[in-house]
Design an enzyme around this catalytic site. Structure first.
Site, short mmCIF file in Angstrom:
data_model
loop_
_atom_site.label_atom_id
_atom_site.label_comp_id
_atom_site.label_asym_id
_atom_site.label_seq_id
_atom_site.Cartn_x
_atom_site.Cartn_y
_atom_site.Cartn_z
N GLY A 226 36.31 49.30 45.98
CA GLY A 226 35.26 48.95 45.02
C GLY A 226 35.84 48.72 43.63
N ASP A 256 39.62 36.41 41.74
CA ASP A 256 39.01 35.32 40.95
C ASP A 256 37.54 35.13 41.33
OD1 ASP A 256 41.52 34.94 39.87
OD2 ASP A 256 42.07 33.47 41.40
N ASN A 282 31.26 42.21 43.59
CA ASN A 282 32.00 42.78 44.73
C ASN A 282 31.59 42.09 46.02
OD1 ASN A 282 33.62 44.76 43.64
ND2 ASN A 282 32.16 46.44 43.95
O1 RIB Z 1 44.44 34.43 42.12
C1 RIB Z 1 44.88 33.46 43.02
C2 RIB Z 1 45.57 32.35 42.29
O2 RIB Z 1 46.73 32.85 41.69
C3 RIB Z 1 46.04 31.22 43.17
O3 RIB Z 1 45.09 30.21 43.31
C4 RIB Z 1 47.31 30.74 42.46
O4 RIB Z 1 47.19 29.46 41.95
C5 RIB Z 1 47.57 31.78 41.38
O5 RIB Z 1 47.21 31.33 40.16
#
Ligand code: RIB
Length: 320
Positions: A226, A256, A282
């Site tokens: 988490g 991301d 999450n």
């Molecule tokens: O967080 C993943 C990313 O980290 C990938 O897409 C790669 O490009 C790096 O930047």
């Protein structure tokens, strides 16, 4: 009158070269992989795509090389509905690339050569003031030069999220103190605080150290454990429980997906508690680890089962 954006990303665009391997290679070892793919990546662009897919009005400020990858990437971002007015194609630079290995258990390792991303500078902030003015959330990472990021944070008056990824030793103090929210994973927290961060309680210690270093709100994401966070005016640390998945296929870009989703839920639900936004983010990240690829694994809101209003999302948390 210029359009007002929910989420503006000031950050990186990178093309991913992804090899699928049975396990991550040892030092000096050559391994047979089973599959190779290319994809659009870079933490900045990934976060922007994640927010756009969920329904945010988004824009990205970034740099691509004057090559086929760069030109195609700009088209791909636009096709996601992202404003690319300030995504420049830079002569004499190559588009950033990432070499990624993804193991059968979903683990990954990534090497980046950022190329044109190194040209995202402080001077670019003045040029994109029309985007920053009135935007609700600004998102930055560490794949572009710090001076530009610091300048963007200084000029932004909404909620700013600094995702200090990839991890950096001796991080400039402004990157800790300027953003509204400072967000890292375990390894990034360990690098910045010089502490061991493997358990939830070790993460809590690192979080308190980050607060003492000058951070406002701190979030540390903990993968399948988490996330924990503390706000500026609270003495308590919250542990937001994870969203469990049956099988992890590929964790690339899950961080991301979390950041983009967090930005989206904060921007679109100003009355939602941070706990609710983190918990919903999450869930988006959990969705992404069940599919291969980076941006290819990011969901639309309707695919997640989450309500439009994050405050209606049922979340589980406790003080630690
Ligand atoms: O967080 C993943 C990313 O980290 C990938 O897409 C790669 O490009 C790096 O930047």
């Amino acid at each position: 009158m210029s359009q007002k954006f929910d989420v503006v990303v000031f950050g990186s665009c990178i093309v991913d070269f992804i090899s699928y391997v049975p396990r991550l290679p040892k030092v000096g070892e050559t391994l047979h992989g089973s599959r190779f793919e290319t994809g659009f990546g870079g933490k900045g662009a990934n976060q922007c795509v994640a927010a756009a897919r969920l329904g945010s009005r988004t824009a990205i400020v970034g740099k691509l090389g004057n090559d086929t990858w760069g030109k195609n990437y700009r088209v791909a971002l636009r096709s996601e509905g992202i404003n690319v007015d300030h995504v420049d194609i830079v002569d004499g630079e190559s588009t950033g690339i990432a070499q990624i290995n993804v193991a059968a258990n979903g683990d990954n390792q990534i090497v980046i050569v950022v190329g044109a991303n190194n040209r995202l500078l402080a001077a670019d902030v003045q040029k994109c003031k029309d985007l920053l003015d009135g935007a609700k959330v600004l998102v930055c990472q560490l794949e572009t030069p710090s001076e530009g990021t610091i300048e963007a944070l200084k000029h932004f008056s909404g909620v700013s999220i600094m995702n200090a990824a990839p991890g950096m030793e001796n991080i400039p103090i402004e990157l800790l103190t300027l953003p509204t929210i400072f967000c890292v994973n375990e390894s990034e927290a360990a690098l910045i605080t010089n502490m061991q961060v493997e358990t939830v309680m070790q993460a809590k210690d690192a979080l308190l150290k980050l607060r003492s270093m000058g951070c406002g709100i701190v979030i540390i994401t903990l993968g399948e454990k988490g996330a924990i966070f503390q706000t500026k005016d609270s003495s308590r640390v919250n542990h937001v429980k994870p969203y469990k998945v049956d099988k992890v296929v590929d964790t690339t870009g899950a961080g991301d997906a979390f950041i983009g989703a967090l930005a989206h839920f904060i921007a679109r639900n100003p009355s939602a508690e941070l706990t609710e936004c983190i918990s919903a983010a999450n869930q988006v990240a959990a969705f992404s680890v069940q599919k291969t690829g980076t941006q290819t694994s990011f969901p639309r809101l309707s695919e997640t089962g989450l309500p439009e209003d994050a405050s209606l999302h049922q979340c589980f948390w406790e003080y630690i």
